[in-house]
Design a protein around this motif. Structure first.
Motif, mmCIF file in Angstrom:
data_model
loop_
_atom_site.group_PDB
_atom_site.id
_atom_site.type_symbol
_atom_site.label_atom_id
_atom_site.label_comp_id
_atom_site.label_asym_id
_atom_site.label_seq_id
_atom_site.Cartn_x
_atom_site.Cartn_y
_atom_site.Cartn_z
ATOM 1 N N VAL A 127 0.756 -1.302 0.171
ATOM 2 C CA VAL A 127 -0.037 0.036 -0.080
ATOM 3 C C VAL A 127 1.087 1.192 -0.110
ATOM 4 O O VAL A 127 0.580 2.433 -0.624
ATOM 5 C CB VAL A 127 -1.107 -0.074 1.242
ATOM 6 C CG1 VAL A 127 -1.726 1.171 1.160
ATOM 7 C CG2 VAL A 127 -1.878 -0.960 1.149
ATOM 8 N N SER A 128 2.080 1.083 0.594
ATOM 9 C CA SER A 128 2.920 2.385 0.482
ATOM 10 C C SER A 128 3.508 2.733 -0.731
ATOM 11 O O SER A 128 3.767 3.770 -0.870
ATOM 12 C CB SER A 128 4.099 2.039 1.522
ATOM 13 O OG SER A 128 5.070 0.788 0.889
ATOM 14 N N PHE A 129 3.171 2.011 -1.828
ATOM 15 C CA PHE A 129 3.493 2.211 -3.082
ATOM 16 C C PHE A 129 2.252 3.047 -4.070
ATOM 17 O O PHE A 129 2.583 3.129 -5.115
ATOM 18 C CB PHE A 129 4.144 0.742 -4.026
ATOM 19 C CG PHE A 129 4.913 1.020 -5.010
ATOM 20 C CD1 PHE A 129 6.259 1.175 -4.849
ATOM 21 C CD2 PHE A 129 4.349 1.119 -6.301
ATOM 22 C CE1 PHE A 129 7.090 1.644 -6.132
ATOM 23 C CE2 PHE A 129 5.086 1.080 -7.467
ATOM 24 C CZ PHE A 129 6.753 1.495 -7.356
ATOM 25 N N LEU B 216 2.501 4.867 -7.817
ATOM 26 C CA LEU B 216 1.458 4.182 -8.675
ATOM 27 C C LEU B 216 0.770 5.319 -9.359
ATOM 28 O O LEU B 216 0.481 5.307 -10.668
ATOM 29 C CB LEU B 216 0.596 3.039 -8.273
ATOM 30 C CG LEU B 216 -0.177 2.398 -9.245
ATOM 31 C CD1 LEU B 216 0.433 1.917 -10.419
ATOM 32 C CD2 LEU B 216 -0.891 1.388 -8.520
ATOM 33 N N GLU B 217 0.222 6.082 -8.438
ATOM 34 C CA GLU B 217 -0.826 6.931 -8.976
ATOM 35 C C GLU B 217 -0.265 8.280 -9.908
ATOM 36 O O GLU B 217 -0.885 9.125 -10.293
ATOM 37 C CB GLU B 217 -1.539 7.593 -7.667
ATOM 38 C CG GLU B 217 -2.740 6.722 -6.896
ATOM 39 C CD GLU B 217 -3.557 7.292 -6.064
ATOM 40 O OE1 GLU B 217 -3.216 8.367 -5.564
ATOM 41 O OE2 GLU B 217 -4.479 6.536 -5.770
ATOM 42 N N LYS B 218 0.959 8.462 -9.538
ATOM 43 C CA LYS B 218 1.946 9.591 -10.442
ATOM 44 C C LYS B 218 1.958 8.952 -11.922
ATOM 45 O O LYS B 218 1.927 9.740 -12.788
ATOM 46 C CB LYS B 218 3.346 9.619 -9.912
ATOM 47 C CG LYS B 218 3.470 10.246 -8.458
ATOM 48 C CD LYS B 218 4.912 10.527 -8.241
ATOM 49 C CE LYS B 218 4.939 11.068 -6.807
ATOM 50 N NZ LYS B 218 6.333 10.989 -6.284
ATOM 51 N N TYR C 245 -6.205 -1.817 -2.354
ATOM 52 C CA TYR C 245 -6.394 -0.491 -2.581
ATOM 53 C C TYR C 245 -6.646 0.193 -3.880
ATOM 54 O O TYR C 245 -6.328 -0.415 -4.937
ATOM 55 C CB TYR C 245 -5.191 0.083 -1.795
ATOM 56 C CG TYR C 245 -4.017 -0.048 -2.808
ATOM 57 C CD1 TYR C 245 -3.621 1.098 -3.673
ATOM 58 C CD2 TYR C 245 -2.986 -1.139 -2.690
ATOM 59 C CE1 TYR C 245 -2.295 0.842 -4.483
ATOM 60 C CE2 TYR C 245 -1.902 -1.238 -3.441
ATOM 61 C CZ TYR C 245 -1.494 -0.264 -4.442
ATOM 62 O OH TYR C 245 -0.321 -0.248 -5.118
ATOM 63 N N GLY C 246 -6.999 1.433 -3.907
ATOM 64 C CA GLY C 246 -7.377 2.122 -5.135
ATOM 65 C C GLY C 246 -8.600 2.871 -5.212
ATOM 66 O O GLY C 246 -9.606 2.785 -4.523
#
Length: 474
Positions: free
Chosen positions: A69-71, A75-77, A97-98
């Motif tokens: 989840v810390s990534f 990812l969202e970048k 998550y997402g």
């Protein structure tokens, strides 16, 4: 613009013009919309689909890192969240998550969907596996995007509002052009209607001195023409009525004025006789002569008014009779021969195209009245040793009379107003028996009822010329 057409045609043309203008405006708006959709701040329908290869490459490069989840921030970048939703599912920890709302089904179902794309209308769901170094499937990342034209995120509100405007623009254009051309159509109707309303108000205020003018021959033009005809008829009728009322007032005024003089004279002399002057025979005869003269004046005035009343009655008819013209002339000569000799006046008659057998159909009594009125005036204004000439000629169906004298003639005022009712050019006339300003007016009326005309002018003296037309034989 369409004023010359009928109201029905104006309405149809206005409606067609509204439709054409609306269609042309829609074409113009559509062209503008096409250029806007081709602009850089509008994404094409496959814009997010083109982003997927880059995102998939990133997923493969990072693999199991995505399960942490810390990534998420990293990812969202990479993912353009404005158009692509995602969800990362970890098979080992059963965590996810997402921002994609997707109901997680059985693990095996998700594995079956790996490396597939599900298309529902224009909505795409893509399932990409997350594989570790030993090629085990540790999870799956689900992407969702829509295949449609979309604006850049910051222009979404504008795009949304523009889309609504574009959808309702046909109705807006119809409303706008209906107002514009409807106003013109209304103006085409209101201009003539305002004329009619103003004209009605003027008539209500007894004002008939105006003219309606509308240059188009449609329904409104015909209505205005009918109203204008009515106004003209009404003005003519009312003018005649007003003239008649004025003449009545003039008659009453003139009658009261002209009767006052002889009646005052009669009253004065009667009072003197009552005071004892009747004992003097010489004075008695003198007073009685004056009373008789004044009485005759009053009687003649009343008779003239009675004759005038008859002639002006629409039901009055001439008494047409067969008349021998030469005999008629000789009779008139005999009537005035003695009066001419008495006043030392030479009276002569000249005839043309008239013999013993010349016959003419006319109202003999009324023509005598015309000649009498003219001759009396001639005798009144002709001095001793002057002359009066009566010339009578027959041309086709017209009997022409020219009565001229060598007297003082007509004044400029006489030439203008002699045929008016109660006109007295020479103020001394009021002292003469029978002179009430009706003679020439009556003569004119009789001549016109015989289909003729009368005029006066000066030659060596005064000249009166008139002709009458042969009336229908009995």
């Amino acid at each position: 613009m369409f004023e010359k057409y009928s109201l029905k045609k104006q309405f149809i043309l206005t409606f067609i013009l509204i439709l054409i203008s609306s269609i042309l405006s829609m074409v113009f708006i559509s062209v503008i919309a096409f250029f806007i959709l081709s602009s850089p701040w509008i994404y094409p329908a496959n814009y997010y689909e083109k982003q997927m290869p880059r995102i998939e490459k990133y997923v493969k490069e990072n693999n199991t890192k995505l399960l942490d989840v810390s990534f998420k921030k990293n990812l969202e970048k990479i993912i353009p969240l404005s158009g692509i939703e995602y969800k990362v599912v970890n098979f080992k920890t059963d965590t996810n998550y997402g921002n994609l709302e997707y109901s997680i089904c059985e693990k095996n179902d998700l594995i079956d969907k790996i490396n597939t794309s599900i298309l529902n209308k224009n909505e795409v769901l893509k399932f990409i596996p997350i594989i570790d170094d030993k090629f085990n499937i540790n999870g799956v990342i689900i992407f969702k995007y829509i295949l449609k034209v979309q604006p850049i995120s910051k222009y979404k509100t504008i795009f949304f509002l523009g889309s609504i405007v574009y959808l309702i623009s046909p109705f807006l254009f119809i409303i706008i052009y209906s107002i514009i051309f409807g106003k013109k159509f209304s103006k085409n109707i209101n201009i003539p209607l305002k004329q009619l309303i103003d004209a009605s108000n003027k008539i209500k205020n007894y004002d008939l001195d105006f003219k309606l003018n509308y240059s188009y021959n449609n329904e409104l033009g015909k209505l205005i023409q009918a109203f204008e005809s009515m106004r003209c008829e009404l003005k003519e009728t009312l003018t005649k009525q007003w003239v008649a009322e004025k003449e009545k007032r003039d008659i009453v005024s003139s009658l009261s004025h002209d009767l006052r003089t002889p009646l005052t004279i009669i009253k004065g002399h009667v009072e003197m006789l009552k005071e004892g002057f009747y004992k003097d025979e010489r004075r008695l005869k003198k007073y009685l002569d004056i009373i008789e003269t004044s009485t005759n004046r009053a009687v003649l005035l009343v008779e003239d008014l009675n004759v005038l009343s008859k002639f002006e009655n629409p039901k009055f008819k001439l008494n047409i009779r067969k008349t021998n013209v030469l005999d008629f002339i000789k009779e008139k000569l005999e009537e005035y021969k003695l009066l001419a000799e008495k006043n030392g006046i030479l009276l002569s008659i000249i005839t043309e195209n008239i013999d013993n057998n010349t016959i003419f159909y006319m109202d003999k009594l009324r023509i005598c009245q015309v000649i009498d009125n003219i001759l009396i005036n001639s005798f009144r204004y002709t001095n001793n040793k002057d002359s009066i000439c009566i010339k009578i000629s027959l041309v086709k169906n017209k009997l022409k009379f020219i009565i001229s004298d060598t007297g003082k003639g007509f004044s400029e005022e006489d030439l203008k107003y002699a045929f008016r009712k109660f006109y007295k050019g020479d103020k001394s006339r009021s002292k003469d028996i029978g002179s009430y300003g009706l003679g020439l007016y009556i003569a004119k009326t009789i001549v016109e009822k015989h289909g003729g005309k009368i005029r006066i002018y000066n030659d060596k003296g005064a000249t009166v010329e008139f002709f009458i037309v042969m009336r229908e034989k009995l």
